[in-house]
Design an enzyme around this catalytic site. Structure first.
Site, PDB file in Angstrom:
ATOM      1  N   ARG A 172       0.870  -1.207   0.081  1.00 21.31           N
ATOM      2  CA  ARG A 172      -0.047   0.080  -0.070  1.00 21.31           C
ATOM      3  C   ARG A 172       0.822   1.373   0.106  1.00 21.31           C
ATOM      4  O   ARG A 172       0.577   2.195  -0.611  1.00 21.31           O
ATOM      5  CB  ARG A 172      -0.884  -0.046   1.199  1.00 21.31           C
ATOM      6  CG  ARG A 172      -1.958  -1.139   1.161  1.00 21.31           C
ATOM      7  CD  ARG A 172      -3.238  -0.846   2.172  1.00 21.31           C
ATOM      8  NE  ARG A 172      -3.803   0.230   2.041  1.00 21.31           N
ATOM      9  CZ  ARG A 172      -4.620   0.641   3.189  1.00 21.31           C
ATOM     10  NH1 ARG A 172      -4.326   0.106   4.267  1.00 21.31           N
ATOM     11  NH2 ARG A 172      -5.259   2.034   3.046  1.00 21.31           N
ATOM     12  N   CYS A 230      -0.950   5.979   9.110  1.00 22.76           N
ATOM     13  CA  CYS A 230      -1.321   4.482   8.724  1.00 22.76           C
ATOM     14  C   CYS A 230      -2.376   4.772   7.672  1.00 22.76           C
ATOM     15  O   CYS A 230      -2.456   5.946   6.948  1.00 22.76           O
ATOM     16  CB  CYS A 230      -1.803   3.641   9.774  1.00 22.76           C
ATOM     17  SG  CYS A 230      -3.077   4.152  10.821  1.00 22.76           S
TER      18      CYS A 230
END
Length: 282
Positions: A172, A230
Site C-alpha cells: 500500500r 497509517c
C-alpha cells in the site's frame, strides 16, 4: 511506566488492591462487529468498547476514523468505569491495533496509567465470562494534548525535517494496491515501516531492544521528531505503541492516509522510498 502488560502481570494486578479497569476493544477493519464475540466470552469484568462508535468520530473530511469528540469519548470512558486514578488495561482479539487506539486516546487525553495487554485475548489462559458487568460510573475527564498529535501539514513537515513512518503494508505504501482509499501511494518523504513487523506471530511485541534496533534502521537516532501515520489512525497507534515500548516518543497523524489522499491538492509519492535505503545503510 511500561505501555504494555503481560497476562501474568494483569492477573496479579487484578487480584491486588488496585485492580485495573479492563476494556475489551475487539474490532476488525471491514470485519464483523466485535460485540457478539465479546458476548460469547471475555476476560471477567471487562467492558466492551466500540471502536467505530466510541473511539472515533464520524467518517468524513478528517478521514475514516477521525478523533472522537473529547467530551463524548470521556462520557464513554466514564460509562466503562474509567477514573483518572484507576489503572486501565486494554485488550483486543490479539492483533493489538484496536487496543492501541484506545491506549493512545486515553493517554492523549491525559490518563496517566494505561497499558495494552500484550498478545490480547489470544494470550489469555484463564476462564472467560459471558456476564456483562455494570461498573460504577468513573470520573475521567479528558484533557487532550498529553501526547503529540500531527495534522496533515505537520505530517508533511515531519517527513521533510524529521522522520515520518508509514505503518501500512509495504504494497500500500508503494501504491501497488489500494483497497480502501481514493489513491495509492504515500506521503512524500515518508518511510515504509509496517506495524505488522513489530510483533511476533503470537501478537506479542518483540523485545524492546529488538524494536529499538529496528527503528534505528529507519533513522530514529538523530531525528529531531518522529511521526507515524497509517490508513486511518488505528494501526498507526500500534506503531506509536511499539515505539513507546522501544523508548522512542512519536507523534500520531490521526487523519492518516484516508485524510491525506482525500484532498486532491496534496502530493502523492509511489514506489520504494530511496530515503529508506539511505537510512538503512548508515
Amino acid at each position: 511506566m511500561k505501555p504494555i502488560i503481560s497476562v501474568p502481570e494483569c492477573v496479579s494486578e487484578s487480584a491486588g488492591p488496585r485492580p485495573p479497569v479492563l476494556l475489551d476493544v475487539r474490532w476488525q477493519l471491514g470485519g464483523p462487529h466485535g460485540l457478539p464475540d465479546y458476548e460469547a466470552g471475555h476476560i471477567p469484568g471487562a467492558v466492551f468498547v466500540d471502536l467505530d462508535a466510541e473511539l472515533a468520530g464520524p467518517a468524513g473530511s478528517g478521514g475514516r476514523h477521525p478523533l472522537p469528540d473529547p467530551e463524548e469519548f470521556g462520557a464513554a470512558m466514564r460509562r466503562a468505569g474509567v477514573s483518572r486514578d484507576t489503572p486501565v488495561v486494554v485488550y483486543d482479539g490479539g492483533q493489538g491495533w484496536a487496543a492501541a487506539r484506545a491506549w493512545w486516546l486515553l493517554r492523549w487525553t491525559g490518563h496517566p496509567d494505561v497499558r495494552v495487554l500484550d498478545g490480547g485475548l489470544a494470550a489469555w489462559e484463564g476462564e472467560l465470562s459471558t456476564e456483562t458487568p455494570t461498573p460504577a460510573e468513573g470520573d475521567f475527564r479528558p484533557a487532550p494534548g498529553a501526547l503529540p498529535l500531527l495534522d496533515a501539514d505537520g505530517a508533511a513537515a515531519t517527513a521533510r525535517s524529521g522522520l515520518l513512518l508509514d505503518a501500512r503494508a509495504a504494497e500500500r505504501y508503494r501504491g501497488d494496491v489500494e483497497p480502501i482509499d481514493r489513491v495509492g501511494g504515500h506521503i512524500p518523504g515518508a518511510v515504509s515501516a509496517p506495524t505488522s513487523e513489530n510483533a511476533g506471530a503470537d501478537g506479542r511485541f518483540l523485545p524492546a531492544e529488538v524494536l529499538a534496533a529496528r527503528f534505528k534502521e529507519f533513522g530514529t537516532d538523530g531525528a529531531p521528531e518522529v511521526g507515524v501515520y497509517c490508513g486511518s489512525g488505528v494501526s498507526g497507534a500500534h506503531e506509536v505503541l511499539a515505539l513507546a515500548v522501544a523508548g522512542i516518543p512519536a507523534a500520531l497523524y490521526a487523519g492518516s492516509w484516508s485524510e491525506w489522499s482525500a484532498d486532491e491538492s496534496r502530493p502523492v509519492a509511489k514506489g520504494p522510498d530511496p530515503q529508506y535505503r539511505r537510512r538503512s545503510r548508515r
